[in-house]
Design a protein around this motif. Structure first.
Motif, PDB file in Angstrom:
ATOM      1  N   ILE A  47      -7.024 -12.540  -2.111  1.00  0.00           N
ATOM      2  CA  ILE A  47      -8.391 -12.807  -1.661  1.00  0.00           C
ATOM      3  C   ILE A  47      -8.982 -11.533  -1.060  1.00  0.00           C
ATOM      4  N   GLY A  48      -8.217 -10.881  -0.177  1.00  0.00           N
ATOM      5  CA  GLY A  48      -8.762  -9.737   0.532  1.00  0.00           C
ATOM      6  C   GLY A  48      -8.719  -8.453  -0.262  1.00  0.00           C
ATOM      7  N   GLY A  49      -7.793  -8.358  -1.207  1.00  0.00           N
ATOM      8  CA  GLY A  49      -7.610  -7.108  -1.928  1.00  0.00           C
ATOM      9  C   GLY A  49      -6.316  -6.457  -1.493  1.00  0.00           C
ATOM     10  N   ALA A  50      -5.488  -6.086  -2.467  1.00  0.00           N
ATOM     11  CA  ALA A  50      -4.153  -5.595  -2.124  1.00  0.00           C
ATOM     12  C   ALA A  50      -4.222  -4.213  -1.504  1.00  0.00           C
ATOM     13  N   GLY A  51      -3.395  -3.993  -0.505  1.00  0.00           N
ATOM     14  CA  GLY A  51      -3.255  -2.660   0.062  1.00  0.00           C
ATOM     15  C   GLY A  51      -4.338  -2.270   1.048  1.00  0.00           C
ATOM     16  N   VAL A  52      -5.152  -3.212   1.492  1.00  0.00           N
ATOM     17  CA  VAL A  52      -6.206  -2.882   2.442  1.00  0.00           C
ATOM     18  C   VAL A  52      -6.015  -3.721   3.703  1.00  0.00           C
ATOM     19  N   VAL A  53      -5.968  -3.054   4.847  1.00  0.00           N
ATOM     20  CA  VAL A  53      -5.703  -3.760   6.095  1.00  0.00           C
ATOM     21  C   VAL A  53      -6.789  -4.799   6.376  1.00  0.00           C
ATOM     22  N   GLY A  54      -8.036  -4.388   6.263  1.00  0.00           N
ATOM     23  CA  GLY A  54      -9.144  -5.316   6.517  1.00  0.00           C
ATOM     24  C   GLY A  54      -9.101  -6.506   5.575  1.00  0.00           C
ATOM     25  N   GLY A  55      -8.729  -6.238   4.333  1.00  0.00           N
ATOM     26  CA  GLY A  55      -8.659  -7.302   3.342  1.00  0.00           C
ATOM     27  C   GLY A  55      -7.627  -8.343   3.708  1.00  0.00           C
ATOM     28  N   ALA A  56      -6.482  -7.868   4.197  1.00  0.00           N
ATOM     29  CA  ALA A  56      -5.418  -8.811   4.552  1.00  0.00           C
ATOM     30  C   ALA A  56      -5.867  -9.709   5.697  1.00  0.00           C
ATOM     31  N   ILE A  57      -6.534  -9.109   6.686  1.00  0.00           N
ATOM     32  CA  ILE A  57      -6.997  -9.911   7.818  1.00  0.00           C
ATOM     33  C   ILE A  57      -8.020 -10.939   7.342  1.00  0.00           C
ATOM     34  N   ALA A  58      -8.982 -10.458   6.543  1.00  0.00           N
ATOM     35  CA  ALA A  58     -10.005 -11.365   6.030  1.00  0.00           C
ATOM     36  C   ALA A  58      -9.362 -12.467   5.203  1.00  0.00           C
TER      37      ALA A  58
ATOM     38  N   ASN B 131     -10.687  -7.250  -7.830  1.00  0.00           N
ATOM     39  CA  ASN B 131      -9.973  -6.520  -6.786  1.00  0.00           C
ATOM     40  C   ASN B 131     -10.031  -7.207  -5.431  1.00  0.00           C
ATOM     41  N   GLY B 132     -10.450  -8.448  -5.405  1.00  0.00           N
ATOM     42  CA  GLY B 132     -10.561  -9.120  -4.126  1.00  0.00           C
ATOM     43  C   GLY B 132     -11.767  -8.619  -3.351  1.00  0.00           C
ATOM     44  N   LEU B 133     -11.837  -9.005  -2.084  1.00  0.00           N
ATOM     45  CA  LEU B 133     -13.015  -8.661  -1.296  1.00  0.00           C
ATOM     46  C   LEU B 133     -13.155  -7.163  -1.086  1.00  0.00           C
ATOM     47  N   MET B 134     -12.050  -6.522  -0.679  1.00  0.00           N
ATOM     48  CA  MET B 134     -12.154  -5.121  -0.278  1.00  0.00           C
ATOM     49  C   MET B 134     -11.182  -4.224  -1.037  1.00  0.00           C
ATOM     50  N   GLY B 135     -10.544  -4.741  -2.081  1.00  0.00           N
ATOM     51  CA  GLY B 135      -9.516  -3.958  -2.757  1.00  0.00           C
ATOM     52  C   GLY B 135     -10.067  -2.716  -3.421  1.00  0.00           C
ATOM     53  N   LYS B 136      -9.165  -1.750  -3.589  1.00  0.00           N
ATOM     54  CA  LYS B 136      -9.561  -0.542  -4.289  1.00  0.00           C
ATOM     55  C   LYS B 136      -9.745  -0.858  -5.761  1.00  0.00           C
TER      56      LYS B 136
ATOM     57  N   ALA C 266       0.827  -1.201   0.000  1.00  0.00           N
ATOM     58  CA  ALA C 266       0.000   0.000   0.000  1.00  0.00           C
ATOM     59  C   ALA C 266       0.866   1.259   0.000  1.00  0.00           C
ATOM     60  N   LEU C 267       1.958   1.210   0.742  1.00  0.00           N
ATOM     61  CA  LEU C 267       2.771   2.418   0.877  1.00  0.00           C
ATOM     62  C   LEU C 267       3.652   2.655  -0.332  1.00  0.00           C
ATOM     63  N   MET C 268       4.253   1.591  -0.856  1.00  0.00           N
ATOM     64  CA  MET C 268       5.293   1.807  -1.850  1.00  0.00           C
ATOM     65  C   MET C 268       4.938   1.249  -3.216  1.00  0.00           C
ATOM     66  N   ASN C 269       3.797   0.564  -3.340  1.00  0.00           N
ATOM     67  CA  ASN C 269       3.457  -0.087  -4.590  1.00  0.00           C
ATOM     68  C   ASN C 269       4.500  -1.121  -4.986  1.00  0.00           C
ATOM     69  N   VAL C 270       5.073  -1.760  -3.991  1.00  0.00           N
ATOM     70  CA  VAL C 270       6.104  -2.760  -4.221  1.00  0.00           C
ATOM     71  C   VAL C 270       5.558  -4.116  -3.812  1.00  0.00           C
ATOM     72  N   LEU C 271       5.696  -5.098  -4.696  1.00  0.00           N
ATOM     73  CA  LEU C 271       5.317  -6.452  -4.334  1.00  0.00           C
ATOM     74  C   LEU C 271       6.540  -7.106  -3.720  1.00  0.00           C
ATOM     75  N   ASN C 272       6.512  -7.289  -2.426  1.00  0.00           N
ATOM     76  CA  ASN C 272       7.712  -7.718  -1.720  1.00  0.00           C
ATOM     77  C   ASN C 272       7.897  -9.233  -1.805  1.00  0.00           C
ATOM     78  N   PHE C 273       8.652  -9.655  -2.822  1.00  0.00           N
ATOM     79  CA  PHE C 273       8.912 -11.079  -3.004  1.00  0.00           C
ATOM     80  C   PHE C 273       9.655 -11.668  -1.821  1.00  0.00           C
ATOM     81  N   ALA C 274      10.370 -10.821  -1.086  1.00  0.00           N
ATOM     82  CA  ALA C 274      11.238 -11.329  -0.039  1.00  0.00           C
ATOM     83  C   ALA C 274      10.494 -11.509   1.276  1.00  0.00           C
ATOM     84  N   HIS C 275       9.170 -11.380   1.264  1.00  0.00           N
ATOM     85  CA  HIS C 275       8.446 -11.400   2.530  1.00  0.00           C
ATOM     86  C   HIS C 275       8.609 -12.731   3.260  1.00  0.00           C
ATOM     87  N   GLY C 276       8.521 -13.823   2.514  1.00  0.00           N
ATOM     88  CA  GLY C 276       8.694 -15.136   3.135  1.00  0.00           C
ATOM     89  C   GLY C 276      10.081 -15.286   3.728  1.00  0.00           C
TER      90      GLY C 276
END
Lengths: 288, 335
Positions: A229-240, A280-285, A27-37
């Motif tokens: 599933i939840g929609g990228a860049g949305v806090v609620g979406g990530a939790i859902a 856009n997933g459940l709650m994505g913009k 959400a902040l940087m528009n970066v898909l962080n491949f290194a998250h895992g």
């Protein structure tokens, strides 16, 4: 059935925390962080070293995991992503960087900690047994901790000053800058926070599933699934997304057991259908 | 460059690859380079497919799925039904193209990171499908696929049976280079055709393009089908060379690599994928000597390259190209 739901909730809480970090960075940087895992794995190994090897108390190890990862995340943002974003013509170039960082962290983790599966002693012994549900106490503790952390994160984003600044940044970078938000500073804080979340989950889960240097990639893929599933860049979406994936995995492993290892195949197929109806997933913009 | 010099340069390049390289390999006796160079040629074909999707502004991390699909289609047709390999090569490509139309219709509506993530998932789906389907023989894969047979027209042998050749590696190398030449010639032609221009309009702004009458839904499916066709052909060729195919032949890591090849070469250049594949593959091979530090050094170099040349290697050699003024100016600001 209650057992399945309990497992799903427990898994979902972990997953949601991982997805929160990823979606925050996105959400902040528009970066898909491949290194998250890989960040997750690093957090797991820090806890393993401090709690498992040095024998210090678990909370200390968990805090150390979070802090280490926050520093790593901040450094990655400041010295790598910021430079590349400024210099490259196309935004997507950051993906090469992210993938390279994933490789880099993979190799560093492999060199430092080896390729063995590592586990630590249980935090608390004992199993909770009732008529319907059997759950070890450490799982309950880890699940509750994860839920508490999700709540803390949501409150932080909602009411604190940095949280408000980051939400403004996610909404509209330029507008936020015009309103006097220090964009560089909050991008760094956001990245650090996202990495910290990944590290903390790694530290929590090492007590139950252990950790090995190879699971970074699969964890990233799962995190992507939840975010989609939840929609990228949305806090609620990530939790859902986290809870939905955790529940699907738990139910799938029970229901589809006789068909062999097809749970994820079914999940992927369902996701494809779902995304073709709701891109856009459940709650994505409505952006992508 | 004028048209004639361009043609002359490409002919010289092709001649070097087809004649010069085998002579050089014979002189030095390093026959293992045949396999390496064949792999580079094939991987660059598959990466060229990814480049086409970049051309319409989509980040494609799903190319491994089509490479795997192509490999399996060819392997199943050759071993199960006795079809000639040379026939299965285009068939594998067409099968992938058809599948990509079906898959692409819904998922091409996604953009940006969403498309990147779903395509990544697609690679995983392909692997899991290959594990689960009965026809693909699960984790054991399909092994001992016969070498490509001969093609003769009116009794005249055009391509000899590979198993009778003294050096099938050289034969595979030549086939791969020719395929690569064909592929990049097509790509070059595409990027300068009307449809290529339209694709670029998609890359810049889909809404705007559609508002002036470009059929974006049709175009992006066509582009995606072409991309998958190349993936399928490359995968089929790989299955033939290694004479085997497994669910793990093309994984997420491969898909990511195909994407990296394009990035490294430079997204705005047709020959970017070729150069990127060459540099990545050879760089990785050269670092083999460093043992367990291989990945560490490799990824550090990648990160460094990204910091210095974020627009690809080719942006260095062609300073007049559009898009290079931007980083130069920004560097000035920074200093």
């Amino acid at each position: 059935m209650e057992q399945v739901i309990a497992n799903g909730l427990y898994l979902g809480a972990q997953y949601a925390l991982i997805a929160l970090g990823l979606t925050l960075i996105f959400a902040l940087m528009n970066v898909l962080n491949f290194a998250h895992g890989q960040l997750y794995v690093l957090g797991g190994f820090v806890t393993y070293t401090i709690y498992g090897q040095l024998g210090l108390p678990f909370p200390v190890a968990l805090v150390c995991s979070g802090l280490t990862l926050a520093v790593v995340g901040a450094a990655i943002e400041k010295y790598l992503f910021r430079t590349v974003i400024r210099r490259s013509v196309r935004e997507e170039s950051t993906m090469l960087l992210a993938a390279a960082i994933a490789f880099f962290l993979d190799s560093v983790i492999l060199l430092l900690f080896g390729e063995k599966q590592r586990g630590v002693p249980k935090i608390i012994d004992g199993v909770f047994i009732s008529d319907a549900v059997i759950l070890p106490y450490d799982r309950i503790l880890v699940g509750v901790l994860a839920v508490l952390m999700i709540a803390a994160f949501v409150l932080f984003m909602q009411y604190s000053k940095p949280g408000r600044a980051m939400r403004a940044l996610a909404q509209d970078r330029i507008a936020a800058q015009l309103m006097g938000v220090n964009v560089n500073r909050y991008s760094m804080i956001g990245f650090a926070l996202g990495a910290m979340l990944a590290g903390v989950v790694g530290g929590l889960l090492v007590t139950i599933t252990g950790v090995n240097s190879g699971i970074g990639g699969p964890i990233s893929i799962k995190a992507f699934l939840m975010v989609m599933i939840g929609g990228a860049g949305v806090v609620g979406g990530a939790i859902a997304g986290g809870f939905i994936l955790g529940m699907m995995e738990s139910v799938g492993l029970t229901v589809l057991r006789e068909f062999g290892d097809v749970t994820y195949l079914v999940i992927f197929a369902l996701l494809m259908v779902f995304l073709s109806i709701r891109p856009n997933g459940l709650m994505g913009k409505p952006w992508g | 460059m004028t048209r004639t010099t361009k043609i002359a340069a490409s002919a010289a390049f092709l001649l070097t690859l087809l004649v010069g390289v085998p002579v050089l390999i014979n002189l030095t006796g390093r026959t293992d380079f045949y396999y390496t160079l064949t792999s580079v040629a094939l991987l660059s074909i598959i990466s060229a497919g990814v480049w086409i999707t970049f051309y319409i502004g989509r980040i494609n991390i799903g190319q491994g799925a089509y490479a795997l699909m192509g490999g399996y289609v060819s392997a199943i047709l050759v071993t199960g039904y006795g079809v000639s390999f040379w026939l299965t090569l285009p068939l594998a490509g067409l099968f992938c193209a058809a599948a990509s139309v079906l898959i692409g219709l819904p998922i091409l509506r996604l953009r940006g990171v969403y498309f990147a993530m779903i395509s990544l998932v697609l690679t995983e789906v392909a692997r899991l499908l290959a594990l689960a389907l009965p026809i693909t023989n699960g984790a054991k894969g399909i092994v001992s696929i016969p070498l490509p047979g001969e093609i003769s027209l009116f009794g005249l042998t055009i391509i000899p049976d590979f198993s009778t050749l003294a050096n099938p590696r050289l034969a595979f190398y030549i086939v791969a280079v020719l395929l690569m030449a064909l592929c990049f010639a097509g790509l070059y032609r595409l990027s300068r055709s009307r449809i290529g221009q339209l694709c670029q309009s998609l890359q810049q702004n889909e809404e705007l393009a559609s508002s002036i009458g470009v059929n974006i839904a049709y175009l992006r499916v066509i582009a995606y089908a072409m991309s998958s066709f190349l993936g399928g052909v490359g995968g089929a060729m790989f299955a033939a060379i290694s004479q085997s195919i497994y669910p793990s032949s093309f994984t997420v890591a491969d898909s990511v690599n195909f994407m990296l090849n394009c990035f490294l070469g430079g997204l705005s250049y047709v020959f970017g994928p070729m150069l990127g594949t060459f540099v990545l593959y050879f760089g990785w091979d050269l670092l083999f000597e460093t043992g367990r530090f291989q990945l560490l050094i490799f990824s550090s170099v990648l990160i460094a390259l990204m910091l210095v040349l974020p627009n690809g290697l080719l942006s260095l050699s062609l300073p007049k190209r559009k898009g290079n003024g931007v980083p130069a100016r920004k560097k000035g600001v920074e200093a």
